[in-house]
Write an enzyme that holds these catalytic residues in place. Structure first.
Site, mmCIF file in Angstrom:
data_model
loop_
_atom_site.group_PDB
_atom_site.id
_atom_site.type_symbol
_atom_site.label_atom_id
_atom_site.label_comp_id
_atom_site.label_asym_id
_atom_site.label_seq_id
_atom_site.Cartn_x
_atom_site.Cartn_y
_atom_site.Cartn_z
ATOM 1 N N CYS A 102 97.823 98.578 90.692
ATOM 2 C CA CYS A 102 97.371 99.144 91.972
ATOM 3 C C CYS A 102 98.250 100.294 92.462
ATOM 4 O O CYS A 102 97.849 101.060 93.336
ATOM 5 C CB CYS A 102 97.285 98.051 93.031
ATOM 6 S SG CYS A 102 96.197 96.710 92.551
ATOM 7 N N ASN B 132 89.256 95.611 96.700
ATOM 8 C CA ASN B 132 90.423 96.186 96.021
ATOM 9 C C ASN B 132 89.976 96.887 94.738
ATOM 10 O O ASN B 132 89.546 96.244 93.794
ATOM 11 C CB ASN B 132 91.404 95.046 95.711
ATOM 12 C CG ASN B 132 92.672 95.523 95.035
ATOM 13 O OD1 ASN B 132 92.780 96.678 94.624
ATOM 14 N ND2 ASN B 132 93.629 94.622 94.896
ATOM 15 N N HIS C 141 97.289 100.843 100.228
ATOM 16 C CA HIS C 141 96.455 100.206 99.208
ATOM 17 C C HIS C 141 95.515 99.216 99.914
ATOM 18 O O HIS C 141 95.936 98.423 100.751
ATOM 19 C CB HIS C 141 97.364 99.473 98.222
ATOM 20 C CG HIS C 141 96.612 98.714 97.189
ATOM 21 N ND1 HIS C 141 95.594 99.281 96.473
ATOM 22 C CD2 HIS C 141 96.722 97.436 96.759
ATOM 23 C CE1 HIS C 141 95.105 98.385 95.634
ATOM 24 N NE2 HIS C 141 95.771 97.256 95.791
HETATM 25 N N1 COA Z 1 86.212 81.055 99.201
HETATM 26 C C1 COA Z 1 86.535 79.893 99.787
HETATM 27 N N2 COA Z 1 87.699 79.283 99.593
HETATM 28 C C2 COA Z 1 88.584 79.875 98.775
HETATM 29 C C3 COA Z 1 88.315 81.085 98.126
HETATM 30 C C4 COA Z 1 87.069 81.676 98.366
HETATM 31 N N3 COA Z 1 86.716 82.830 97.795
HETATM 32 N N4 COA Z 1 89.384 81.428 97.390
HETATM 33 C C5 COA Z 1 90.299 80.475 97.553
HETATM 34 N N5 COA Z 1 89.825 79.522 98.378
HETATM 35 C C6 COA Z 1 90.474 78.306 98.822
HETATM 36 C C7 COA Z 1 91.649 77.906 97.966
HETATM 37 O O1 COA Z 1 91.185 77.191 96.834
HETATM 38 C C8 COA Z 1 92.454 77.048 98.901
HETATM 39 O O2 COA Z 1 91.890 75.773 98.916
HETATM 40 P P1 COA Z 1 92.805 74.449 98.916
HETATM 41 O O3 COA Z 1 93.655 74.570 100.158
HETATM 42 O O4 COA Z 1 91.825 73.360 98.957
HETATM 43 O O5 COA Z 1 93.594 74.542 97.658
HETATM 44 C C9 COA Z 1 92.173 77.664 100.276
HETATM 45 O O6 COA Z 1 91.024 78.519 100.109
HETATM 46 C C10 COA Z 1 93.298 78.449 100.874
HETATM 47 O O7 COA Z 1 93.863 79.288 99.921
HETATM 48 P P2 COA Z 1 95.157 80.117 100.276
HETATM 49 O O8 COA Z 1 95.775 80.555 98.982
HETATM 50 O O9 COA Z 1 95.974 79.398 101.273
HETATM 51 O O10 COA Z 1 94.501 81.357 101.038
HETATM 52 P P3 COA Z 1 95.233 82.640 101.580
HETATM 53 O O11 COA Z 1 95.205 82.662 103.047
HETATM 54 O O12 COA Z 1 96.560 82.872 100.913
HETATM 55 O O13 COA Z 1 94.250 83.784 101.065
HETATM 56 C C11 COA Z 1 94.054 85.396 99.314
HETATM 57 C C12 COA Z 1 94.008 83.914 99.695
HETATM 58 C C13 COA Z 1 93.862 85.528 97.816
HETATM 59 C C14 COA Z 1 92.966 86.116 100.054
HETATM 60 C C15 COA Z 1 95.430 85.961 99.741
HETATM 61 O O14 COA Z 1 96.464 85.135 99.248
HETATM 62 C C16 COA Z 1 95.637 87.360 99.237
HETATM 63 O O15 COA Z 1 94.963 88.271 99.658
HETATM 64 N N6 COA Z 1 96.627 87.570 98.386
HETATM 65 C C17 COA Z 1 96.898 88.885 97.845
HETATM 66 C C18 COA Z 1 95.854 89.243 96.853
HETATM 67 C C19 COA Z 1 95.904 90.671 96.471
HETATM 68 O O16 COA Z 1 95.787 91.497 97.313
HETATM 69 N N7 COA Z 1 96.099 90.945 95.190
HETATM 70 C C20 COA Z 1 96.136 92.235 94.658
HETATM 71 C C21 COA Z 1 97.359 92.925 95.103
HETATM 72 S S1 COA Z 1 97.499 94.464 94.353
#
Ligand code: COA
Length: 331
Positions: free
Chosen positions: A116, A286, A256
């Site tokens: 990214c 993204n 980003h």
């Molecule tokens: N729909 C519904 N539930 C989902 C889901 C979706 N698409 N994706 C994950 N979940 C669930 C998980 O399984 C988890 O369930 P559990 O508690 O039963 O295990 C729950 O939602 C919470 O997950 P969590 O990891 O606490 O969510 P979060 O608030 O951290 O958000 C992301 C998840 C991925 C959106 C966030 O961590 C994120 O944006 N991270 C950075 C990702 C990114 O930008 N990557 C590229 C960088 S260059």
């Protein structure tokens, strides 16, 4: 003594595929909801390339717009750099396919892999080649066909990404310099939190890797979230400090576009007013190496940035890689 060579930015261009995949479409594919995706990421929809399109087609469409706007011909370009993690094929580079599609046979062409942060690494690479006097006119494209490397059964990742391309053209100049500052960072200690585990020498493609979908993008979202906020806010400040600028000098920030919550956290940590931050993550998700340049091109086309403005791009990605660059809009 030789006069110092400056880098003028001639133009930008961008292209996103027509097909829109909404959060409601995703509800039918995996166990998720528009509410969850919107609240956790700010994303409402993303673009997906057609079956008969590939990465270099998206790159071509963005590049042609930039070339037209720069008022140059393909023969004027002597270097093509493509930043991507979703190339047409592992070898040769997507830049070679792009060179062929453009018929830009006076250009040397190669890809860079910085996920990214790829576009910001690309700006820095273009600057170095031009300032050294080795090349005069560089086409840089940030492009991704991430829909081709996503596991569409994994709700943790498939809701986050999209496809698109953006291009910028740079030219050597005796009188002007539009790349005001660049800052890059890398830390290879965290390769496992965001990667494509198989398909390379370490884990060659086999029946087993395909069955386990190890050729698709894997991510530990929470870890990536935390480090990205730290490194992007650090990069914003570092790129300014390197040239003695402060927040007051920057007209628009283009972070980003991975997640609205990350963008908001970076703005808060770096002390940036929300009105100075450009956001289009709701439309595209993204697009990795394409995000910042697509956003800059849109901001320019919308009149959100004008001639004379200073724009700061900041990104973070797999590697881990991060960085920022301050660009003068002078075209
Ligand atoms: N729909 C519904 N539930 C989902 C889901 C979706 N698409 N994706 C994950 N979940 C669930 C998980 O399984 C988890 O369930 P559990 O508690 O039963 O295990 C729950 O939602 C919470 O997950 P969590 O990891 O606490 O969510 P979060 O608030 O951290 O958000 C992301 C998840 C991925 C959106 C966030 O961590 C994120 O944006 N991270 C950075 C990702 C990114 O930008 N990557 C590229 C960088 S260059």
């Amino acid at each position: 003594m030789n006069k110092k060579v400056g880098v003028k930015i001639l133009s930008t261009g961008s292209f996103v595929p027509k097909k829109v995949l909404t959060n409601f479409d995703l509800e039918k594919m995996v166990e998720t909801s528009d509410e969850w995706i919107s609240e956790r990421t700010g994303i409402k929809e993303r673009r997906i390339l057609d079956k008969n399109q590939t990465t270099s087609d998206l790159a071509y469409n963005a590049a042609i717009k930039a070339i037209d706007r720069a008022n140059i011909t393909v023969d004027d370009i002597d270097m093509i750099i493509v930043a991507t993690i979703s190339p047409d094929v592992p070898m040769p580079s997507t830049a070679c396919y792009l060179q062929k599609k453009l018929k830009a046979y006076n250009a040397v062409a190669f890809d860079i892999s910085a996920a990214c942060s790829g576009f910001i690494y690309g700006v820095t690479t273009a600057k170095a080649f031009i300032e050294s006097g080795m090349y005069k006119r560089v086409l840089l494209v940030g492009v991704e066909a991430l829909s081709r490397i996503i596991d569409w059964t994994d709700r943790n990742t498939c809701v986050l990404f999209g496809d698109g391309a953006g291009a910028m053209i740079f030219e050597a100049s005796d009188t002007e310099n539009d790349i005001i500052s660049t800052y890059l960072g890398t830390n290879g200690d965290h390769t496992e939190i965001l990667n494509i585990p198989a398909g390379g020498a370490n884990n060659p493609t086999s029946e087993e890797t395909v069955k386990q979908k190890l050729h698709c993008l894997k991510m530990i979202g929470k870890e990536v979230f935390k480090i990205s906020v730290l490194k992007m806010s650090l990069s914003v400040t570092k790129a300014q400090e390197l040239v003695g600028l402060t927040d007051k000098d920057i007209d628009l920030y283009i972070p980003h576009q991975a997640n609205l919550r990350i963008i908001e956290a970076v703005a808060k940590k770096a002390g940036i007013a929300r009105e100075k931050v450009y956001i289009n993550v709701h439309k595209y998700g993204n697009m990795s190496a394409a995000t910042t340049i697509v956003a800059l091109d849109e901001a320019y086309q919308e009149g959100r940035v004008k001639k004379g403005n200073l724009v700061e791009l900041v990104a973070f990605g797999a590697g881990l890689t991060w960085g920022a660059c301050i660009l003068k809009i002078n075209f």
